[in-house]
Scaffold this motif. Sequence first.
Motif, short mmCIF file in Angstrom:
data_model
loop_
_atom_site.label_atom_id
_atom_site.label_comp_id
_atom_site.label_asym_id
_atom_site.label_seq_id
_atom_site.Cartn_x
_atom_site.Cartn_y
_atom_site.Cartn_z
N HIS A 34 38.13 49.45 89.55
CA HIS A 34 39.35 49.10 88.92
C HIS A 34 39.59 47.82 89.00
N ALA A 35 40.51 47.24 87.80
CA ALA A 35 40.90 46.03 87.75
C ALA A 35 42.33 45.88 87.99
N ASP A 36 43.12 46.87 87.92
CA ASP A 36 44.70 46.99 88.06
C ASP A 36 45.12 47.41 89.10
N HIS A 37 44.35 48.01 90.03
CA HIS A 37 44.94 48.32 91.13
C HIS A 37 43.86 48.49 92.38
N ILE A 38 44.09 48.55 93.63
CA ILE A 38 42.86 48.25 94.56
C ILE A 38 42.77 49.95 95.05
N SER A 39 41.54 50.27 95.17
CA SER A 39 40.98 51.60 95.33
C SER A 39 41.33 51.89 96.66
#
Length: 375
Positions: free
Chosen positions: A174-179
Amino acid sequence: MSFTAMKSHEVARKVIQKKELFILDVRNESDFADWKIEGENFSYLNVPYFDLIDGVDSILDKLPTDKDILVVCAKEGSSVMVAEMLSEQGLQVFYLEGGMKAWSEHMEPIKVGDLTNGGEMYQFVRLGKGCLSYMVVSNGEAAIIDATRMTGIFTRFAKELGVTIKHVLDTHLHADHISGGRSIAKETGATYWLPPKDAGEVVFDYQALEDGEEVKIGNTTINIHALYSPGHTIGSTSFVVGEKYLLTGDILFIDSIGRPDLAGLAEDWVGDLRETLYHRYRELSNELIVLPAHFMIIEELNEDGTVAEKLGTLFAKNHGLNIEDEAEFRKLVTENLPPQPNAYQEIRQTNMGKITPDEEKQREMEIGPNRCAVR
């Protein structure tokens, strides 16, 4: 009159139930324009806090007398002060507890439906960020897919259901939120799965999730089949769960399609995106229920608050799936990209395990709207 706190879960119920709400947002105009609490029957007034320091007389005639009024700011402090001033003018008002930071992190767990041979599918709707996470439950076991960093919501929910988390999966890096996938796996002893083509730079151990892989949950009849579906990232992988649900990650949404540019490779990956959407998905059953990793607009929510639609319906109605000319598709995808997500490079680095920001920094990195789709 008085002013009282309204919690994020109370606002969420108003969103899902399509209730009326008047929001007085006292953040700066640019912040409000970029990102606000969305509701189909919400009304808005944006007046920056600094314009109200000397009093609220200038806005009294703009506030309704027949709707709940919710004052909103970034962290809570300014909204409390404005709410207090309004109450002194005789109005009954609320302020958003924790502000937009709290709203960004709130998640609503909603049951999507039952699995064919026993078990349930749950969707966790992050209304303030447009993120969608999932829990597959079968015979006392659970798998979590595309978890957010607010891991407590998943572990608590599993405990309430009396199930053991055995697997945690991410459809892509993911690049828009932290997993939260790796953290949940570490806490529970579950196996953490990640597509290896997205994991070339990760600095931790993981289980490689590859095309055709089956991850069994509970009863052996409940399988998660991995379907390699590149386009948003080179490793993007979709999951067919119980031959009933298609979890598409950030490849296909209800009202749009995924963006291929978050690694700076839009021109290279747009062909993969088309191959996935126009060929790989076409081979699947139209009866599969699509469950994406994000939603873009509040109108994508169903009556029960879920974000879900049959694949066949999307082939008929989603514009991104109905562009016959490949050159036109390439032009649409590469020329209609929204701004990059806030701090997306830092988020990618965090999800690779290369950096470990503190909790407050992680909150700041995620602030803002979802930007995973082609407009």
